[in-house]
Design an enzyme around this catalytic site. Structure first.
Site, PDB file in Angstrom:
ATOM      1  N   ASP A 203       3.933 -10.364  -8.337  1.00 51.14           N
ATOM      2  CA  ASP A 203       4.060  -9.258  -7.395  1.00 51.14           C
ATOM      3  C   ASP A 203       5.532  -9.221  -6.970  1.00 51.14           C
ATOM      4  OD1 ASP A 203       3.329  -7.292  -5.390  1.00 51.14           O
ATOM      5  OD2 ASP A 203       3.546  -8.916  -3.936  1.00 51.14           O
TER       6      ASP A 203
ATOM      7  N   ASP B 260       1.264 -12.648  -2.710  1.00 55.91           N
ATOM      8  CA  ASP B 260       1.189 -13.131  -1.328  1.00 55.91           C
ATOM      9  C   ASP B 260       0.331 -12.267  -0.422  1.00 55.91           C
ATOM     10  OD1 ASP B 260       3.133 -10.977  -1.335  1.00 55.91           O
ATOM     11  OD2 ASP B 260       3.607 -11.596   0.706  1.00 55.91           O
TER      12      ASP B 260
ATOM     13  N   ASP C 191      -3.071  -8.482  -3.304  1.00 55.52           N
ATOM     14  CA  ASP C 191      -2.918  -9.312  -4.503  1.00 55.52           C
ATOM     15  C   ASP C 191      -4.157 -10.160  -4.784  1.00 55.52           C
ATOM     16  OD1 ASP C 191      -0.261  -8.503  -5.031  1.00 55.52           O
ATOM     17  OD2 ASP C 191       0.474  -9.871  -3.499  1.00 55.52           O
TER      18      ASP C 191
END
Length: 649
Positions: free
Chosen positions: A332, A543, A547
């Site tokens: 990410d 995080d 996600d």
């Protein structure tokens, strides 16, 4: 069994009930066995000899007996049964000393194994000692009262004096100090903390007295989450270990059957019972897979302890073993490859204005705003020590920006059309070119414009500017990704919900092989599923709450420990406690090293068993020599597994 009754039991009984070989049992087994043997040489009567032999057998076999009874209650067979049958068989043919030696070496092996596994567990369970039991709560009148940490509520304040552990996750409300977070994040130096800055439960206040606002309950603190993850990790098993556990039962049954045949077949051809039975008992010993069974957990638990000390919390052996085979690592962007906190990168004055004046006016308005970009502007002005004038009469325009009165000016901050139209500013061709250059870099641009009076449109704006803001990449990210490649990862991938320009800029800056932009959570899942269904082992690093589905879909889900949300931490297989991406390469090296040692142990253990079985069947092996060969191989694989605890070079 009630807890009160359990607490009243001796320590050695606790050890047996908890599945640990008491430390004293090998000593007692050996001592009584030697006593019985010397007593026989000295001409003791049989009752005294029998009592000493019985004590030796009881001490050496108690742990195995408890484990065997539990296994049989679950309709399972294990290696402890093989050892008990072998010792009983040796006693049945009068070889009491050899049976006692078998039980002594087996109990010694179990005791050393228990000690080794406890050593690895203690390295992790030390986290429990970091959690304070009590805190000093401040009342509304600033009076102190000592209360259990579990009774604290969100928004309450606690006082932490120098040398004390911080009891909660929160932020400093008043005071300035330095905090030692080494046990939690691995930072070697204390970090400075002032009003508004975060602190973690379990860290040590090494500076001045501060008051801290409670922002997370005890059960939700970063330390509590770590402890919970560690407890999960100790229950989970690696695929190799799960296979061996299934293999053990079938193998034990096969060995028992083979030993029975080894007794009955020769007897059918008229051979003597005693040497035939002796050889069958020796076969039970040398064919016992103790070394095979312990080879994986000894290594994996040592690796988990090593990883925890470095700030890597694996949820068990399975993700560690998978980590050694990773081919693709997906990331990410926000909060993972980047810091997750916007920062001002440039201030561009328009219409010939002054850069510092543009920043001062913007900071004045944003100081009253709650927008997520406002803090970046205010912090940047403070870092440059630019005096910020007072603003009043703030009016927020949702999705557009904010307007306030600053030193007689009507100042607008926000989107280009909103700020310029509100202040009546018309940018020149040169100004538009500057704006295009900023936006082409994939940065977020906040516009500032101020009029000559407090009434919008009353006069032509005399000051205007553009402030470029971006979520800056982590300084260690590029090196961390390059090191992953050197460790054997074939490809890196960026999956982000940001626009194409931002994704491309970050990917090129960090050397990411491929990027996909504008993704919703379900799109990230689809991208990972495409890889996993093709047989590719892929890790996902993230995080945020969004996600979590991707972390669950990946072969190994990895969460940032400090920046990570509860959803990400719960879903992940590995947590980076310090939010440092270079730990990924260390985790890869550790996982690969652990897997190599597991394979070494398995090859060695199986080789020793094969040699001893063949020699026993073809030529015959004295039972003591078979015992030494069997238990020696078990001790060696445990010691080899503990090599994982040594730091990597």
């Amino acid at each position: 069994m009630s807890q009160e009754f359990r607490n009243s039991l001796p320590t050695w009984v606790h050890d047996l009930l908890e599945g640990r070989e008491p430390r004293w049992t090998p000593v007692v087994c050996l001592g009584l066995g030697l006593t019985a043997w010397f007593g026989a040489q000295a001409g003791w009567g049989w009752p005294l000899q029998a009592l000493a032999w019985a004590g030796s057998y009881a001490a050496g076999g108690a742990y195995s007996l408890v484990r065997t009874v539990r296994s049989l209650a679950q309709r399972k067979l294990d290696v402890d049964l093989l050892m008990l049958v072998s010792a009983a068989g040796a006693a049945a043919i009068g070889e009491l000393a050899e049976g006692a030696m078998l039980l002594f070496l087996f109990s010694l092996s179990n005791a050393l194994e228990s000690r080794a596994l406890q050593r690895t567990a203690r390295a992790i369970e030390a986290l429990m000692d970091l959690r304070p039991e009590e805190a000093i709560r401040l009342t509304e009148s600033d009076e102190e009262e000592r209360v259990p940490v579990a009774e604290l509520s969100l928004g309450e304040r606690v006082r932490v004096r120098p040398g004390e552990r911080i009891p909660v996750d929160g932020s400093v409300e008043a005071g300035h100090t330095a905090v030692d977070q080494a046990a939690l994040t691995g930072e070697s130096m204390p970090v400075s903390r002032s009003a508004g800055e975060p602190v973690l439960a379990g860290s040590i206040n090494v500076g001045g007295t501060v008051s801290v606002t409670v922002e997370k309950l005890e059960s939700e603190s970063a330390l509590s989450r770590m402890i919970h993850l560690v407890q999960e990790a100790r229950e989970a098993k690696a695929p190799t270990q799960r296979f061996i556990d299934r293999f053990e039962q079938g193998y034990t049954a096969t060995v028992l059957f083979a030993a029975t045949v080894a007794v009955l077949a020769p007897l059918a051809f008229g051979q003597a019972f005693e040497p035939t039975f002796y050889r069958a008992m020796t076969l039970l010993v040398v064919a016992s897979p103790c070394a095979v069974v312990i080879s994986t957990p000894a290594t994996i638990l040592a690796a988990l302890a090593h990883a925890a000390r470095r700030g890597l919390l694996f949820k068990g052996g399975a993700p560690m073993e998978e980590f050694a085979h990773l081919e693709v690592v997906a990331f990410d962007k926000t909060g993972t490859l980047t810091r997750g906190r916007p920062a001002v990168t440039s201030v561009v004055p328009l219409a010939g204005g002054d850069e510092q004046r543009v920043l001062a006016l913007a900071a004045a308005v944003e100081h009253l705003s709650e927008h997520h970009l406002a803090q970046a502007i205010v912090e940047h002005a403070a870092a440059r020590q630019i005096a910020t004038p007072a603003a009043r009469n703030l009016r927020n325009h949702r999705g557009q920006g904010a307007v306030a009165e600053v030193e007689g000016r009507h100042v607008a901050v926000g989107r280009q059309d909103f700020a310029f139209d509100t202040a009546g500013f018309r940018p020149s061709a040169e100004d538009l070119q500057k704006i295009e250059e900023l936006e082409a870099g994939g940065k977020t641009v906040v516009f500032v414009a101020g009029t000559d009076s407090t009434h919008p449109g009353a006069a032509t704006a005399t000051i205007a500017g553009a402030i470029a803001i971006e979520d800056q990449v982590r300084p260690e990210a590029a090196a961390a990704l390059a090191e992953l490649k050197r460790q054997g990862v074939r490809r890196t991938l960026l999956l982000t919900g940001d626009n194409e320009q931002v994704a491309e800029r970050v990917a090129k800056e960090l050397g990411v092989d491929e990027w996909r932009a504008g993704l919703m959570p379900e799109d990230k899942v689809a991208a990972l599923r495409e890889l996993t269904e093709a047989g590719t082992r892929v890790a996902m690093v993230g995080d945020g709450v969004n996600d979590a589905p991707a972390l669950a879909t990946a072969t190994v889900g990895i969460a940032m420990g400090i920046a990570g949300t509860d959803a990400a931490l719960e879903t992940a297989d590995l947590v980076l406690v310090r939010d440092e991406l270079q730990l990924l390469a260390y985790a890869s090296r550790l996982a690969r090293r652990s897997l190599r040692i597991v394979r070494q142990n398995l090859a060695f253990a199986c080789g020793v068993i094969a040699i001893l079985v063949v020699v026993t069947l073809v030529h015959g092996v004295p039972l003591p020599l078979g015992v030494v060969g069997h238990e020696g191989s078990t001790l060696l694989v445990v010691l080899n597994g503990l090599r994982v605890l040594r730091p990597l070079r």
